[in-house]
Design a protein around this motif. Structure first.
Motif, short mmCIF file in Angstrom:
data_model
loop_
_atom_site.label_atom_id
_atom_site.label_comp_id
_atom_site.label_asym_id
_atom_site.label_seq_id
_atom_site.Cartn_x
_atom_site.Cartn_y
_atom_site.Cartn_z
N ALA A 115 0.77 -1.16 -0.05
CA ALA A 115 0.03 -0.28 0.17
C ALA A 115 0.89 1.18 -0.06
CB ALA A 115 -0.92 -0.14 1.30
N SER A 116 0.52 2.46 -0.79
CA SER A 116 1.31 3.55 -0.67
C SER A 116 0.53 4.74 -0.39
CB SER A 116 1.83 3.72 -2.13
OG SER A 116 0.89 3.86 -2.94
N LEU A 117 1.07 5.47 0.69
CA LEU A 117 0.25 6.53 1.08
C LEU A 117 0.58 7.95 0.10
CD1 LEU A 117 -1.39 7.72 3.63
CD2 LEU A 117 0.91 8.51 4.37
N ILE A 118 -0.78 8.62 -0.13
CA ILE A 118 -0.63 9.74 -0.90
C ILE A 118 -1.16 10.92 -0.17
CG2 ILE A 118 -1.50 11.07 -3.04
CD1 ILE A 118 -1.51 8.19 -4.37
N LYS A 119 -0.38 11.78 -0.08
CA LYS A 119 -0.62 13.27 0.96
C LYS A 119 -0.54 14.24 0.05
CE LYS A 119 -0.55 14.96 5.46
NZ LYS A 119 -0.16 15.05 6.84
N VAL A 131 -4.77 8.37 -9.34
CA VAL A 131 -5.42 9.28 -8.07
C VAL A 131 -5.81 10.61 -8.31
CG1 VAL A 131 -5.01 9.75 -5.58
CG2 VAL A 131 -4.54 7.53 -6.40
N ALA A 132 -4.71 11.35 -8.74
CA ALA A 132 -4.93 12.70 -9.00
C ALA A 132 -6.16 13.15 -9.92
CB ALA A 132 -3.66 13.47 -9.44
N ALA A 133 -6.13 12.35 -10.90
CA ALA A 133 -7.22 12.26 -11.77
C ALA A 133 -8.53 11.95 -11.18
CB ALA A 133 -6.95 11.57 -13.19
N PHE A 134 -8.54 11.02 -10.50
CA PHE A 134 -9.97 10.66 -9.82
C PHE A 134 -10.22 11.94 -8.52
CE2 PHE A 134 -11.96 9.41 -5.88
CZ PHE A 134 -12.60 8.26 -6.14
N LYS A 181 -10.50 10.67 5.04
CA LYS A 181 -9.37 9.68 4.59
C LYS A 181 -9.89 8.96 3.56
CE LYS A 181 -6.62 10.80 7.88
NZ LYS A 181 -5.71 11.65 7.64
N ARG A 182 -9.27 8.63 2.55
CA ARG A 182 -9.55 7.79 1.52
C ARG A 182 -8.72 6.65 1.29
NH1 ARG A 182 -10.59 13.31 0.93
NH2 ARG A 182 -10.96 14.16 -1.18
N TYR A 219 -5.94 16.37 -0.02
CA TYR A 219 -6.62 15.16 0.43
C TYR A 219 -5.27 14.31 0.83
CZ TYR A 219 -4.98 13.86 -4.46
OH TYR A 219 -4.21 13.67 -5.57
N GLU A 220 -5.74 13.22 1.53
CA GLU A 220 -4.81 12.26 2.27
C GLU A 220 -5.43 10.67 2.05
OE1 GLU A 220 -2.45 10.66 6.33
OE2 GLU A 220 -3.45 12.48 6.34
N GLY A 221 -4.79 9.74 1.49
CA GLY A 221 -5.36 8.67 1.45
C GLY A 221 -4.42 7.51 1.06
N VAL A 222 -4.62 6.26 0.73
CA VAL A 222 -3.82 5.18 0.54
C VAL A 222 -4.28 4.44 -0.61
CG1 VAL A 222 -4.81 3.47 2.19
CG2 VAL A 222 -2.60 3.15 1.67
#
Length: 194
Positions: free
Chosen positions: A61-65, A103-106, A133-134, A69-72
């Motif tokens: 899993a990779s965290l994106i912040k 994710v950025a497109a989403f 959180k996402r 937004y913040e999610g994994v």
């Protein structure tokens, strides 16, 4: 209540393009019944019991912040691990791992989509999205490449590694799909209240 995807039985998720009107057939727009040890219908399927727990995802899993937004991104091993078996009449036939660009497109059109798609009683939801959180993961249905977005306003221990599904909880929990090719949001489901 956290629902373990591994305990989910067969389920069908209808993907319907959300328009400016409120979806009248969203599967979780009303609160599911809650009876201990009796199968309970949820936004993503049927569970064996009301006492389910989270199922760990692979350790990739990779965290994106970002400032928004913040999610994994969860790298699920199979569509079954997500608790879903089909999209409309099409069987989910694979999984893929979205990258930060996917994710950025989403996320890029999410606030605008939510603003025109949420029911009037939930009109403040788009303005609160930054606090949710996402979890994102990729599934395929035939040639369709989809990202499933799972949103929750209360941080749950282990959310960075486990698929979190909650029964009820109101607009603190919602889910939707995003078609990577058509850039269309599909099947917005806001949890019901108990």
């Amino acid at each position: 209540m956290i629902i373990a995807p591994s305990r989910l039985l067969a389920t069908t998720i209808m993907l319907v393009a959300c328009s400016s009107s409120t979806p009248s057939d969203a599967p979780a727009s009303t609160a599911p019944s809650q009876t201990s040890d009796v199968p309970t219908s949820t936004a993503l399927g049927t569970v064996q019991s009301s006492t389910a727990s989270a199922t760990p995802a692979p350790p990739t899993a990779s965290l994106i912040k970002t400032s928004e937004y913040e999610g994994v991104v969860l790298a699920v091993k199979s569509a079954r691990q997500t608790g879903m078996t089909s999209v409309g009449k099409a069987a989910l036939d694979g999984v893929w791992v979205p990258n930060a660009g996917d994710v950025a497109a989403f996320e890029s059109g999410l606030v605008a989509h939510m603003t025109k798609s949420v029911p009037p009683a939930k009109k403040d939801l788009p303005s609160k999205l930054h606090s949710y959180k996402r979890q994102w993961f990729g599934v395929t249905a035939g040639t369709r490449k989809l990202i499933f977005g799972n949103f929750f306003c209360r941080e749950t221990p282990g959310w960075e590694q486990s698929v979190i599904m909650v029964d009820d909880g109101g607009d603190c929990y919602f889910q939707l799909f995003y078609d990577v090719t058509s850039r269309e949001y599909l099947s917005l489901t806001i949890n019901g209240n108990a």
